[in-house]
Design a protein around this motif. Structure first.
Motif, short mmCIF file in Angstrom:
data_model
loop_
_atom_site.label_atom_id
_atom_site.label_comp_id
_atom_site.label_asym_id
_atom_site.label_seq_id
_atom_site.Cartn_x
_atom_site.Cartn_y
_atom_site.Cartn_z
N VAL A 187 -9.46 10.28 3.68
CA VAL A 187 -8.66 9.09 4.02
C VAL A 187 -7.41 9.47 4.80
CG1 VAL A 187 -7.28 7.22 3.04
CG2 VAL A 187 -9.54 7.72 2.09
N ILE A 188 -6.70 10.49 4.34
CA ILE A 188 -5.46 10.88 5.00
C ILE A 188 -5.74 11.44 6.39
CG2 ILE A 188 -3.54 12.53 4.92
CD1 ILE A 188 -3.45 12.11 1.90
N GLY A 189 -6.83 12.18 6.54
CA GLY A 189 -7.20 12.69 7.86
C GLY A 189 -7.47 11.55 8.83
N GLY A 233 -2.32 14.11 -6.04
CA GLY A 233 -3.78 14.20 -5.96
C GLY A 233 -4.30 15.33 -5.12
N GLY A 234 -3.45 15.88 -4.24
CA GLY A 234 -3.87 17.01 -3.42
C GLY A 234 -4.91 16.64 -2.38
N GLU A 235 -5.37 17.64 -1.64
CA GLU A 235 -6.42 17.47 -0.65
C GLU A 235 -7.39 18.64 -0.73
OE1 GLU A 235 -5.51 16.17 3.41
OE2 GLU A 235 -3.41 16.00 2.80
N SER A 290 -6.46 2.34 -3.09
CA SER A 290 -7.36 3.48 -3.25
C SER A 290 -6.67 4.70 -3.83
CB SER A 290 -7.99 3.83 -1.89
OG SER A 290 -8.78 4.98 -1.98
N LEU A 291 -5.45 5.04 -3.36
CA LEU A 291 -4.86 6.34 -3.66
C LEU A 291 -3.60 6.30 -4.52
CD1 LEU A 291 -5.36 8.10 -0.20
CD2 LEU A 291 -6.79 8.23 -2.24
N HIS A 292 -3.05 5.12 -4.78
CA HIS A 292 -1.86 5.02 -5.62
C HIS A 292 -2.23 5.34 -7.08
CE1 HIS A 292 1.67 3.31 -7.65
NE2 HIS A 292 2.28 3.31 -6.47
N PRO A 293 -1.32 6.01 -7.81
CA PRO A 293 -1.61 6.31 -9.23
C PRO A 293 -1.87 5.08 -10.09
CG PRO A 293 0.26 7.60 -8.45
CD PRO A 293 -0.06 6.61 -7.36
N ASP A 294 -1.38 3.91 -9.66
CA ASP A 294 -1.64 2.67 -10.40
C ASP A 294 -2.86 1.94 -9.86
OD1 ASP A 294 0.60 3.15 -11.95
OD2 ASP A 294 1.92 1.93 -10.71
N GLY A 295 -3.53 2.54 -8.90
CA GLY A 295 -4.72 1.93 -8.32
C GLY A 295 -5.99 2.63 -8.80
N LEU A 296 -6.85 2.96 -7.84
CA LEU A 296 -8.13 3.58 -8.18
C LEU A 296 -8.04 5.09 -8.41
CD1 LEU A 296 -10.52 1.80 -5.64
CD2 LEU A 296 -10.14 1.23 -8.04
N ALA A 297 -6.95 5.71 -7.95
CA ALA A 297 -6.86 7.18 -7.95
C ALA A 297 -7.26 7.83 -9.28
CB ALA A 297 -5.46 7.62 -7.53
N PRO A 298 -6.76 7.34 -10.43
CA PRO A 298 -7.13 8.00 -11.69
C PRO A 298 -8.62 7.94 -11.99
CG PRO A 298 -5.20 6.60 -11.98
CD PRO A 298 -5.78 6.26 -10.66
N LEU A 339 1.39 6.44 6.47
CA LEU A 339 0.89 7.80 6.30
C LEU A 339 1.83 8.62 5.43
CD1 LEU A 339 -0.95 10.21 6.94
CD2 LEU A 339 0.32 10.50 9.08
N ALA A 340 3.13 8.55 5.71
CA ALA A 340 4.11 9.31 4.91
C ALA A 340 4.08 8.87 3.45
CB ALA A 340 5.51 9.12 5.50
N GLU A 341 3.93 7.56 3.22
CA GLU A 341 3.87 7.05 1.85
C GLU A 341 2.62 7.56 1.13
OE1 GLU A 341 3.01 2.84 -0.47
OE2 GLU A 341 3.91 2.76 1.53
N ILE A 342 1.47 7.46 1.79
CA ILE A 342 0.21 7.88 1.18
C ILE A 342 0.22 9.39 0.89
CG2 ILE A 342 -2.28 8.07 1.50
CD1 ILE A 342 -1.29 5.22 0.99
N GLU A 343 0.78 10.17 1.80
CA GLU A 343 0.85 11.62 1.61
C GLU A 343 1.72 12.00 0.42
OE1 GLU A 343 0.22 13.65 6.00
OE2 GLU A 343 2.18 12.76 5.54
N SER A 344 2.66 11.11 0.05
CA SER A 344 3.56 11.41 -1.07
C SER A 344 2.90 11.18 -2.43
CB SER A 344 4.82 10.55 -0.97
OG SER A 344 4.55 9.18 -1.28
#
Length: 255
Positions: A165-167, A193-195, A145-153, A185-190
């Motif tokens: 999601v992070i919350g 994309g901001g919040e 969902s959130l990785h730059p190589d995934g759905l994020a863009p 959590l630490a990985e996803i927060e890195s």
């Protein structure tokens, strides 16, 4: 018994402090004397199986961590853990299949406690299209969902969706005390994309606004299904996440 397992009193104290409870608070919640609870934490008293489970319930300790408390007290675990392909899990597998298929053509996936994808339905193809192969090799729903190589863009409201999601993941990490969840959590927060916690506060739910590889905008609402009376860790930690159309054009496109 694992010789590296912390003493029961130390584990109990860490859970009590994580829940921000005093010994008196926990004693009142579990209906035990504060003196006896103090003796248990310091190792001067050995808790019974019933006492361990009563304290775990008062502290809202998840099933897997309840097993750890029991082992630390020198007792047998309360919950078994079977693989999904175990014959004893046939009813669970059938239930998951039934739910996934019922949501077609809308995306639906089954994940474990660490958000590793166990199974998807045919409708999920629209969400996996264009995701990098290295994310699909050992698929994790949050990475996808959130990785730059995934759905994020392709998520139009990425900052808002990331905040949601992070919350949720932060709450899960706090409740479970799981080192694995904390690491995820630490990985996803890195990820970039901001919040954005302010967008669309007047809405009903936080939507997922996804642009397909063909350029069409799809808007989804997510729902979660769990097994409410599970006695096996695999079933207790399994959840089914469905993405329902948030508008008529999305429903029509998916159909």
């Amino acid at each position: 018994m694992d010789l590296q397992t912390p003493p029961f009193g130390s584990l109990l104290r860490s859970w009590r402090q994580r829940r921000r409870l005093s010994q008196l608070d926990l004693a009142l919640e579990a209906d035990v004397s504060a003196r006896h609870l103090s003796f248990i934490e310091t190792g001067r008293a050995t808790p019974s199986r019933a006492m361990v489970l009563r304290l775990a319930e008062a502290l809202a300790v998840p099933a897997r961590e309840q097993n750890q408390l029991l082992i630390a007290a020198g007792l047998a675990p309360a919950y078994s853990e079977r693989a999904m392909d175990d014959p004893g899990m046939s009813a669970v597998r059938a239930g998951v299949d039934r739910v996934l298929n019922a949501y077609n053509p809308f995306p639906c996936l089954a994940v474990d406690r660490s958000w590793n994808v166990l199974q998807v339905n045919a409708g999920a193809a629209v969400m996996l299209d264009g995701v990098a192969a290295h994310l699909l090799a050992q698929p994790n729903a949050l990475r996808i969902s959130l990785h730059p190589d995934g759905l994020a863009p392709r998520i139009r409201n990425l900052a808002q969706w990331r905040h949601h999601v992070i919350g949720r993941l932060r709450r899960e990490a706090a409740v479970s005390g799981s080192a694995q969840t904390a690491a995820l959590l630490a990985e996803i927060e890195s990820y970039p994309g901001g919040e954005d916690e302010t967008a669309d506060l007047g809405g009903v739910v936080v939507p997922l606004e996804l642009v397909t590889t063909g350029g069409q905008l799809l808007r989804f609402l997510s729902t979660v299904t769990t097994f409410g009376t599970a006695l096996d860790l695999t079933a207790a930690e399994l959840s089914i996440e469905a993405f329902l159309p948030a508008d008529g054009s999305t429903a029509e496109a998916l159909r």
